[in-house]
Enzyme design. Structure first.
Site, PDB file in Angstrom:
ATOM      1  N   ASP A  76      -9.045  55.531  22.097  1.00 27.44           N
ATOM      2  CA  ASP A  76     -10.016  55.612  21.007  1.00 27.44           C
ATOM      3  C   ASP A  76     -11.456  55.718  21.507  1.00 27.44           C
ATOM      4  O   ASP A  76     -12.357  56.066  20.747  1.00 27.44           O
ATOM      5  CB  ASP A  76      -9.914  54.361  20.114  1.00 27.44           C
ATOM      6  CG  ASP A  76      -8.563  54.245  19.437  1.00 27.44           C
ATOM      7  OD1 ASP A  76      -8.072  55.264  18.935  1.00 27.44           O
ATOM      8  OD2 ASP A  76      -8.006  53.136  19.417  1.00 27.44           O
ATOM      9  N   ASP A  91      -8.169  53.265  11.986  1.00 28.62           N
ATOM     10  CA  ASP A  91      -6.854  53.134  12.585  1.00 28.62           C
ATOM     11  C   ASP A  91      -5.969  52.344  11.618  1.00 28.62           C
ATOM     12  O   ASP A  91      -6.475  51.641  10.739  1.00 28.62           O
ATOM     13  CB  ASP A  91      -6.984  52.399  13.925  1.00 28.62           C
ATOM     14  CG  ASP A  91      -5.690  52.425  14.722  1.00 28.62           C
ATOM     15  OD1 ASP A  91      -4.861  53.310  14.475  1.00 28.62           O
ATOM     16  OD2 ASP A  91      -5.518  51.553  15.584  1.00 28.62           O
ATOM     17  N   ASP A 143      -9.055  50.542  18.928  1.00 29.37           N
ATOM     18  CA  ASP A 143      -8.852  49.376  19.780  1.00 29.37           C
ATOM     19  C   ASP A 143      -8.403  49.733  21.188  1.00 29.37           C
ATOM     20  O   ASP A 143      -8.437  48.902  22.085  1.00 29.37           O
ATOM     21  CB  ASP A 143      -7.838  48.406  19.166  1.00 29.37           C
ATOM     22  CG  ASP A 143      -6.494  49.064  18.882  1.00 29.37           C
ATOM     23  OD1 ASP A 143      -6.319  50.246  19.238  1.00 29.37           O
ATOM     24  OD2 ASP A 143      -5.616  48.398  18.300  1.00 29.37           O
TER      25      ASP A 143
END
Length: 922
Positions: free
Chosen positions: A664, A351, A660
């Site tokens: 996800d 990410d 996070d």
């Protein structure tokens, strides 16, 4: 030519259930609030009747997420005994008990139970991520029923309910907003957006509008950070977006780790080898007319000798030690197997926000009064400087335009600096916070200005129509000004003058082109722009309906969430280790690509950038080809992340995925190793992961990859040491049956073999887990997913050295018998020789080269373990308790010394030959 396949049909379908059935023609974000209410059969001013709500609750079910079925602790415990290695040992224990060898049977069963309990505990303490997802739901909702507002359990909400929201509320279900006043919602956990999203009640006609841009919709489990709203519930429970993700999580089965696959392969090899040797020995016994009881005793000895009983335990302990080492470096392993998986990782899907970047918006450049300044510093830390074109540091006392622009930025602002956990932080909007920090770098703050008698008279807050905010201010001298900040296009459209080099000049085609060039330049570098302006106000000159007219543009901020300083080096280290980094983010492609280029993820035109909408038109095979050269995936959904991970795995990659948010979680479960953020991560993401980064830092992943490789190398060293002992034990018995004629004797008893495997060899082998990393560890490519654990000549080394030690042990045993020693004494001498040979061999097992290439004093744990093992083995030989349990006899000092020195021959000779001639298989 590759056959064109149809695109996947399930990439972005709406959640099944309520929304799919009620909004077949058009999803609610494409309808007006009146049309939405009509579709759901509700009058906004009265809400549903209680009777209708009860009926709908029965039709659609409670507003809850489905819970995953859980295994009972007893079933989970019993499953641990299905391990093939433990099954063979249990058979051996049963045979021992049947033949009257009670001590042997108890000892073997104790080992079986210890291994099963360790595995059970590791699985039992793993938490259910779906349970954490359910805990994010709102417990209560403020809902209208029969024209009256009332508080009701969120679980009782149904499609069509009218719900009122205020700041601090958790949205209890998916809803279409009927009205919204300065409404902001934190959707980071669901969409990956790093800042609160401004919401409204407008229509967004495009059916394909991505979730992050459905500004008229609220989604279950997200939080209202500001403003108020009225909404119509459109979906509940598993039909919501969060419910959709919960379904993906349930379907995303965690793959077996490379270590689990390799251990299973090793188990099959050991079982096959054990059965073959047992068959050979029993065949010889039958031909020689051996007694059935003797054959059973032999079978027990062979089953114990062929299997490294301590393997599951030692693997667990080595992984635990590795996980503790990782934890000290801010990487917390939730599943022990993930410790080794990191060492096999070939691609890291990372990410952007908070992992590769600081997750702290920062003014990087600004244009003030006609000059462009570079801004130094890090994140929200107010330390930094402003550098001009020739890198000279700005003097705020001289640079009036810069100082006044920063004063306006600080005063026309609702964010403020605070200290959190001893570090600078921002309370409020992060973008506004960046301006506050920039002003603080020249000693300017809102509180200081107020103390100097700068008085705010009235506020004109930001709204999504004007895209700006302003403050009517009285200066200490009594003059009044309107100070404003907002989107550059909106500010420029309302500005009549621009401040250039201390003077207000009318905006014309020339300076407008200069201003637009600055805005374009900042945008090309993925900088978010905010313009700052002011206007002097005469008495009665302020129009409250249109306050920002005829303003003077003074400057433009270029803001971004910058990369962490250590990330470029970490990405370079990963690349040199053969580990590719791919950015997968919900952010815009331009921003993502700019960051990727800055930190070295995208270094050539051959590396591609894709947005989620592109993936919808790709078949799985086409996506498999796309991921081979992709550097960035932007604007992706949870389904896209799942497909990307699956495509990488189908290509044979070992994929690590960071995340996070709730969005996800499915990909974290699907990846070979899911890595959650410890600071910014949701509990759902953490519970779905294998590893948690305590500092949210990408460089920690690279450190963990290095540690994972070291651990795997050390596990191979342990396997070499343990299996060499097993080959030596089996071959000792095999040589006895092949060379001793019709009446062979067992050189080692089952308990002697257990002692060697668990104590005299197991304890020193465990210390191999403390071996430091090889110097070239991060210069090799990652191991392939299908790479055999015996690759690199390990199998040959184990067999050759094991046969050498086994042959030597049988020779010592047979020689003792020929010299007239009793059987128990000869077995004890063979026992001592085998122990000493393994203690010599462990110094060679420390390296894939030879023992002459390593300093024996590098690993003090190994020296201590060897000394402890030797001491315990002496107790086993020279104490009454040891004599009783192991059936040993005290050896003479001469025979013990002979065993110590003779046992060194296999290791010294084979290592010497390898050192001289470079044979990899020795």
């Amino acid at each position: 030519m590759q056959t064109q396949q149809q695109p996947r049909s399930d990439v972005r379908n709406p959640p099944s259930g309520v929304e799919a059935s009620l909004f077949e023609d058009a999803p609610p974000h494409t309808l007006s609030s009146d049309e939405t209410a009509q579709t759901l059969g509700v009058a906004v001013e009265r809400g549903l009747s209680q009777q209708d709500a009860v009926s709908r609750l029965g039709r659609y079910g409670p507003n809850k997420l489905a819970e995953a079925a859980k295994l009972s602790p007893l079933i989970l415990l019993l499953q641990q005994f299905a391990n093939p290695l433990l099954i063979i040992l249990m058979v051996g224990a049963a045979i021992s008990a049947y033949t009257g060898h009670t001590v042997d049977a108890v000892a073997i069963l104790v080992i079986v139970v210890i291994n099963a309990l360790i595995s059970f505990w590791q699985e039992y303490k793993a938490e259910q991520s779906l349970a954490a997802l359910g805990e994010m739901a709102a417990p209560q909702a403020h809902v209208m029923r029969d024209g009256q507002w009332r508080d009701a359990p969120a679980a009782d909400l149904v499609p069509g309910d009218i719900v009122k929201l205020k700041a601090g509320d958790i949205i209890p279900a998916d809803m279409r907003f009927v009205s919204a006043h300065r409404l902001q919602i934190d959707e980071a956990a669901l969409t990956g957006e790093s800042e609160p999203v401004d919401k409204n009640d407008q229509i967004f006609a495009d059916v394909q509008t991505v979730l992050a841009e459905r500004f008229n919709m609220g989604h279950m489990s997200t939080q209202v950070t500001g403003g108020t709203a009225l909404g119509i519930v459109t979906s509940t429970g598993m039909a919501t977006e969060v419910g959709h993700i919960a379904g993906l999580m349930a379907a995303a089965k965690e793959p077996k780790t490379p270590l689990q696959e390799r251990i299973e392969g090793l188990s099959r090899v050991l079982i096959g080898a054990a059965l073959c040797v047992v068959a050979i020995i029993i065949g010889i016994g039958i031909l020689n007319g051996m007694d059935a009881i003797e054959m059973l005793n032999t079978a027990i000895s062979l089953s114990v000798a062929a299997i490294p009983e301590g393997l599951p335990t030692v693997v667990t302990i080595v992984l635990t030690l590795g996980s503790q080492n990782m934890a000290s470096k801010n990487a917390l392993a939730r599943r022990l197997s993930s410790v080794e998986t990191l060492g096999t990782t070939s691609v890291i899907c990372s990410d952007k926000t908070g992992t590769l970047t600081q997750n702290q918006m920062q003014v990087m450049r600004l244009w003030a009064g006609g000059k462009t300044w570079q801004v130094t510093g890090e994140g929200f830390d107010p330390k930094g400087t402003f550098l001009g074109a020739d890198d000279t540091e700005a003097n705020p006392e001289v640079e009036d335009d810069l100082r006044e622009m920063l004063m306006i930025s600080a005063f026309c602002n609702e964010a403020r600096m605070i200290e959190l956990d001893g570090r600078p932080a921002i309370q409020g909007n992060p973008t506004e916070g960046a301006l506050v920090v920039a002003a603080a770098k020249v000693g300017v703050s809102r509180s200081d200005l107020k103390a100097r008698n700068y008085v705010p008279l009235s506020h004109f807050p930001f709204d999504s129509t004007r895209k700006m905010m302003s403050v009517h201010t009285r200066l200490p001298e009594g003059e009044e000004y309107l100070v404003a900040k907002g989107a550059p296009d909106m500010i420029l459209a309302r500005a009549t003058h621009v401040r250039l080099h201390g003077e207000e000049v009318p905006i014309n085609d020339g300076n407008r082109a200069e201003i637009e060039a600055v805005i374009s330049s900042f945008g090309n570098d993925a900088l978010r722009t905010l313009a700052v302006a002011y206007r002097k106000i005469s008495a009665g000159d302020l129009n409250h309906e249109d306050p920002e007219r005829d303003i003077v543009l003074i400057g433009i901020h270029g803001i971004m969430d910058p990369p962490r300083p250590e990330v470029p080096d970490a990405v370079a280290q990963a690349t040199s280790a053969g580990v590719r980094t791919v950015m997968i983010t919900g952010d815009h492609a331009v921003t993502a690509q700019a960051i990727a280029e800055q930190i070295g993820i995208k270094t050539s035109d051959e590396q591609t950038v894709h947005v989620g909408a592109e993936l919808d038109g790709l078949s799985d095979e086409e996506l498999g080809e796309t991921v081979k050269r992709a550097a960035v995936f932007a604007r992706v959904t949870p389904e896209h992340k799942l497909r990307i991970v699956a495509a990488l795995q189908a290509n044979g990659e070992v994929a690590a995925m960071t995340g996070d948010g709730v969005n996800d979680a499915p990909a974290l479960r699907k990846a070979d190793i899911g890595i959650a953020m410890g600071i910014s991560g949701t509990s759902v993401a953490k519970d779905s992961s294998s590893l948690v980064l305590l500092d949210d830092n990408f460089s920690t992943i690279v450190t963990a990859v290095r540690e994972g490789r070291r651990i795997y190398d050390n596990l191979r060293k342990f396997i070499r040491q343990a299996l060499t002992a097993n080959v030596a034990e089996v071959s000792t018995i095999l040589f006895a049956f092949l060379l001793m004629g019709a009446d062979p004797l067992l050189p080692l008893t089952p308990l002697m073999i257990l002692w060697v495997n668990l104590v005299s060899d197991g304890i020193p082998a465990l210390s191999l887990g403390f071996e430091p990393a090889e110097p070239d560890l991060m210069k090799h490519k990652p191991r392939g997913r299908d790479e055999n654990i015996f690759s690199g000549g390990l199998k040959e080394m184990i067999i050759i050295r094991g046969l050498a030690v086994g042959g030597l042990t049988f020779y010592v045993f047979n020689t003792a018998l020929e010299r007239g020693q009793p059987l128990a004494y000869a077995q004890t001498l063979a026992f001592a020789t085998l122990i000493c040979a393994q203690l010599w061999h462990i110094f060679d097992a420390r390296s894939s080269r030879t023992l002459f290439t390593k300093n024996p004093f590098d690993n003090r744990y190994l020296l201590g373990a060897v000394a402890l093992s030797a001491a315990l083995s002496l107790l086993a030989i020279y104490t009454p308790v040891g004599n009783y349990i192991l059936n040993t006899e005290p050896l003479s000092a001469r025979h013990l010394l002979e065993a110590i020195f003779i046992a060194a021959l296999p290791t010294l000779l084979l290592s010497g030959i390898k050192e001289l001639f470079g044979f990899k298989f020795l």
